[in-house]
Design a protein around this motif. Structure first.
Motif, mmCIF file in Angstrom:
data_model
loop_
_atom_site.group_PDB
_atom_site.id
_atom_site.type_symbol
_atom_site.label_atom_id
_atom_site.label_comp_id
_atom_site.label_asym_id
_atom_site.label_seq_id
_atom_site.Cartn_x
_atom_site.Cartn_y
_atom_site.Cartn_z
ATOM 1 N N THR A 1 0.807 -1.213 0.000
ATOM 2 C CA THR A 1 0.000 0.000 0.000
ATOM 3 C C THR A 1 0.843 1.266 0.000
ATOM 4 O OG1 THR A 1 -1.729 -1.199 1.203
ATOM 5 C CG2 THR A 1 -1.864 1.207 1.229
ATOM 6 N N PHE A 2 1.992 1.232 0.664
ATOM 7 C CA PHE A 2 2.813 2.432 0.801
ATOM 8 C C PHE A 2 4.193 2.290 0.153
ATOM 9 C CE2 PHE A 2 -0.318 2.644 4.195
ATOM 10 C CZ PHE A 2 -0.807 3.934 4.015
ATOM 11 N N ASP A 3 4.411 1.193 -0.561
ATOM 12 C CA ASP A 3 5.668 0.973 -1.291
ATOM 13 C C ASP A 3 6.868 0.869 -0.356
ATOM 14 O OD1 ASP A 3 4.200 1.226 -3.722
ATOM 15 O OD2 ASP A 3 4.392 3.401 -3.611
ATOM 16 N N PHE A 4 6.633 0.446 0.897
ATOM 17 C CA PHE A 4 7.722 0.277 1.838
ATOM 18 C C PHE A 4 8.532 -0.972 1.504
ATOM 19 C CE2 PHE A 4 4.818 2.246 5.309
ATOM 20 C CZ PHE A 4 5.137 3.521 4.881
ATOM 21 N N THR A 5 9.824 -0.903 1.744
ATOM 22 C CA THR A 5 10.657 -2.097 1.732
ATOM 23 C C THR A 5 10.815 -2.587 3.167
ATOM 24 O OG1 THR A 5 12.674 -0.757 1.873
ATOM 25 C CG2 THR A 5 11.903 -1.385 -0.329
ATOM 26 N N LEU A 6 11.161 -3.856 3.326
ATOM 27 C CA LEU A 6 11.203 -4.504 4.634
ATOM 28 C C LEU A 6 12.620 -4.960 4.939
ATOM 29 C CD1 LEU A 6 8.058 -6.793 4.085
ATOM 30 C CD2 LEU A 6 8.111 -4.470 5.005
ATOM 31 N N ASP A 7 13.094 -4.619 6.137
ATOM 32 C CA ASP A 7 14.436 -5.022 6.567
ATOM 33 C C ASP A 7 14.370 -5.595 7.978
ATOM 34 O OD1 ASP A 7 15.904 -4.249 4.318
ATOM 35 O OD2 ASP A 7 16.030 -2.177 5.006
ATOM 36 N N GLY A 8 15.180 -6.634 8.229
ATOM 37 C CA GLY A 8 15.300 -7.168 9.575
ATOM 38 C C GLY A 8 16.123 -6.247 10.454
ATOM 39 N N ASN A 9 16.165 -6.581 11.742
ATOM 40 C CA ASN A 9 16.871 -5.735 12.710
ATOM 41 C C ASN A 9 17.951 -6.557 13.399
ATOM 42 O OD1 ASN A 9 17.751 -4.035 14.702
ATOM 43 N ND2 ASN A 9 15.735 -3.559 15.515
ATOM 44 N N LYS A 10 19.203 -6.358 12.996
ATOM 45 C CA LYS A 10 20.318 -7.115 13.564
ATOM 46 C C LYS A 10 20.602 -6.710 15.011
ATOM 47 C CE LYS A 10 24.080 -4.100 11.910
ATOM 48 N NZ LYS A 10 23.210 -2.962 11.647
ATOM 49 N N PHE B 1 11.120 -8.299 14.593
ATOM 50 C CA PHE B 1 10.943 -6.885 14.286
ATOM 51 C C PHE B 1 11.421 -6.611 12.876
ATOM 52 C CE2 PHE B 1 11.998 -2.434 14.013
ATOM 53 C CZ PHE B 1 10.949 -1.821 14.679
ATOM 54 N N THR B 2 10.595 -5.921 12.098
ATOM 55 C CA THR B 2 10.904 -5.588 10.712
ATOM 56 C C THR B 2 10.840 -4.085 10.516
ATOM 57 O OG1 THR B 2 9.909 -7.668 9.973
ATOM 58 C CG2 THR B 2 10.273 -5.973 8.305
ATOM 59 N N PHE B 3 11.924 -3.477 10.024
ATOM 60 C CA PHE B 3 11.905 -2.061 9.688
ATOM 61 C C PHE B 3 11.070 -1.841 8.430
ATOM 62 C CE2 PHE B 3 16.148 -2.016 11.886
ATOM 63 C CZ PHE B 3 15.787 -1.136 12.895
ATOM 64 N N ILE C 1 10.651 4.550 8.430
ATOM 65 C CA ILE C 1 9.490 5.287 8.953
ATOM 66 C C ILE C 1 8.910 4.631 10.200
ATOM 67 C CG2 ILE C 1 8.938 6.180 6.667
ATOM 68 C CD1 ILE C 1 6.611 3.658 8.306
ATOM 69 N N GLY C 2 9.393 3.461 10.576
ATOM 70 C CA GLY C 2 8.862 2.737 11.729
ATOM 71 C C GLY C 2 9.128 1.256 11.555
ATOM 72 N N GLY C 3 8.329 0.442 12.221
ATOM 73 C CA GLY C 3 8.557 -0.985 12.113
ATOM 74 C C GLY C 3 7.336 -1.787 12.520
ATOM 75 N N VAL C 4 7.404 -3.091 12.232
ATOM 76 C CA VAL C 4 6.358 -4.044 12.613
ATOM 77 C C VAL C 4 6.964 -5.025 13.599
ATOM 78 C CG1 VAL C 4 4.797 -5.859 11.827
ATOM 79 C CG2 VAL C 4 5.167 -3.820 10.403
ATOM 80 N N PHE C 5 6.375 -5.097 14.783
ATOM 81 C CA PHE C 5 6.834 -5.979 15.842
ATOM 82 C C PHE C 5 5.855 -7.134 15.963
ATOM 83 C CE2 PHE C 5 6.875 -6.596 20.678
ATOM 84 C CZ PHE C 5 7.840 -7.593 20.596
ATOM 85 N N GLY C 6 6.318 -8.344 15.650
ATOM 86 C CA GLY C 6 5.489 -9.531 15.798
ATOM 87 C C GLY C 6 5.463 -9.981 17.249
ATOM 88 N N ARG D 1 21.023 7.786 17.208
ATOM 89 C CA ARG D 1 20.165 8.859 16.734
ATOM 90 C C ARG D 1 19.288 8.408 15.569
ATOM 91 N NH1 ARG D 1 19.596 12.205 20.650
ATOM 92 N NH2 ARG D 1 18.881 13.810 19.223
ATOM 93 N N ASP D 2 19.672 7.326 14.877
ATOM 94 C CA ASP D 2 18.882 6.912 13.720
ATOM 95 C C ASP D 2 17.617 6.162 14.114
ATOM 96 O OD1 ASP D 2 20.077 4.620 14.621
ATOM 97 O OD2 ASP D 2 20.855 3.988 12.668
ATOM 98 N N VAL D 3 17.298 6.120 15.426
ATOM 99 C CA VAL D 3 15.997 5.590 15.830
ATOM 100 C C VAL D 3 14.870 6.473 15.317
ATOM 101 C CG1 VAL D 3 15.859 6.823 18.032
ATOM 102 C CG2 VAL D 3 14.731 4.608 17.784
ATOM 103 N N ALA D 4 15.169 7.733 14.998
ATOM 104 C CA ALA D 4 14.145 8.644 14.505
ATOM 105 C C ALA D 4 13.532 8.101 13.214
ATOM 106 C CB ALA D 4 14.732 10.032 14.261
ATOM 107 N N ALA D 5 12.215 8.198 13.112
ATOM 108 C CA ALA D 5 11.535 7.598 11.979
ATOM 109 C C ALA D 5 10.786 8.615 11.136
ATOM 110 C CB ALA D 5 10.561 6.529 12.487
ATOM 111 N N ARG D 6 11.260 9.845 11.071
ATOM 112 C CA ARG D 6 10.665 10.780 10.151
ATOM 113 C C ARG D 6 11.764 11.523 9.390
ATOM 114 N NH1 ARG D 6 8.676 9.479 13.936
ATOM 115 N NH2 ARG D 6 6.907 8.941 12.705
ATOM 116 N N GLY D 7 11.419 12.000 8.223
ATOM 117 C CA GLY D 7 12.424 12.613 7.387
ATOM 118 C C GLY D 7 12.290 14.114 7.307
#
Length: 264
Positions: A162-171, A178-180, A189-194, A258-264
């Protein structure tokens, strides 16, 4: 830069508001917690209260509405959309539901309230006079939103489609599902926590603070609750609730995180 003056790219969390039964009590709590001041406003959709930091709009309080989960109180997230009507149709096409069709909010912008296929509610925001939160990523403002759900796979698929997001794991957190979520330009922009134990799927808001322990103490003194503070790879965090039971997080970010911020 923490100041936002133009509309954010499609899908960026750009605005937050909170539906409450007692606006005056909410103003007192968040004023004590964040130092916010307030400005009363109105639109065709009803009255609302702008939350201000140094005179700039960073959130809003409003009477409860259909956008709020029944029997719960949560900060409600808005994702940026250049065309609110077209974005609403993409939500519907992706398997989501439309709770409130697109409508104008005075001269501020155009919005629609929607729900994703796993039951998490959010809204879309096409900014006009108000691009969104005018300060972010600094103390007393929005820093990120994350979706907690017991059904992460359909959630990831919906937001990607829906929003053209790509998905990345969290090392950094290998023991968590958790998926970025990242915009096409790579910005997180945030993440999905299962979370198998999640009773419902909800977007959770986190605010930045200058001192997590001090913010927790202010929350308790103002009539809320606070968990014990914990240190993470991104900073020191605590879970708070306001007097209405609204759950949200606060974080004092570490320089290395500092890169925890999820807005641009």
């Amino acid at each position: 830069m923490s100041e936002v003056t133009t509309n954010q790219p499609y899908g960026t969390p750009t605005w937050i508001d909170l539906g409450v039964a007692d606006i005056d009590r909410a103003k007192a709590f968040y004023g004590a917690l964040f130092g916010w001041t307030y400005e009363e406003s109105a639109s065709a959709t009803g009255p609302f209260t702008m939350c201000l930091l140094r005179g700039r709009r960073v959130a809003a309080l409003r009477p409860r509405s259909v956008a709020d989960p029944d029997g719960e109180s949560w900060w409600h997230m808005y994702l940026a959309a250049d065309d609110c009507d077209a974005a609403t149709e993409r939500v519907r096409a992706g398997g989501g539901s439309v709770l409130q069709p697109p409508q104008d909010v005075a001269e501020l912008g155009r919005t629609a309230a929607v729900e994703d296929p796993v039951g998490a509610r959010f809204s879309l925001w096409q900014g006009r006079a108000l691009a969104g939160c005018e300060f972010v990523n600094e103390p007393a403002t929005l820093v990120r939103n994350d979706l907690a759900t017991s059904a992460p796979e359909p959630a990831r698929r919906f937001y990607g489609d829906t929003f053209d997001f790509t998905l990345d794991g969290n090392k950094d957190l290998p023991d968590f599902d958790f998926t970025f979520l990242r915009r096409p330009d790579g910005h997180e922009i945030g993440g999905v926590f299962g979370d198998p134990g999640a009773a419902a799927s909800r977007w959770r808001t986190t605010f930045e603070v200058a001192g997590t322990d001090e913010a927790a103490a202010r929350a308790v003194a103002a009539g809320g609750t606070a968990s014990a503070s914990t240190d993470t790879p991104y900073g020191r965090m605590a879970d708070l609730t306001d007097p209405f039971g609204t759950a949200f997080g606060v974080i004092t970010r570490l320089p290395a995180g500092r890169d925890v911020a999820a807005r641009g």
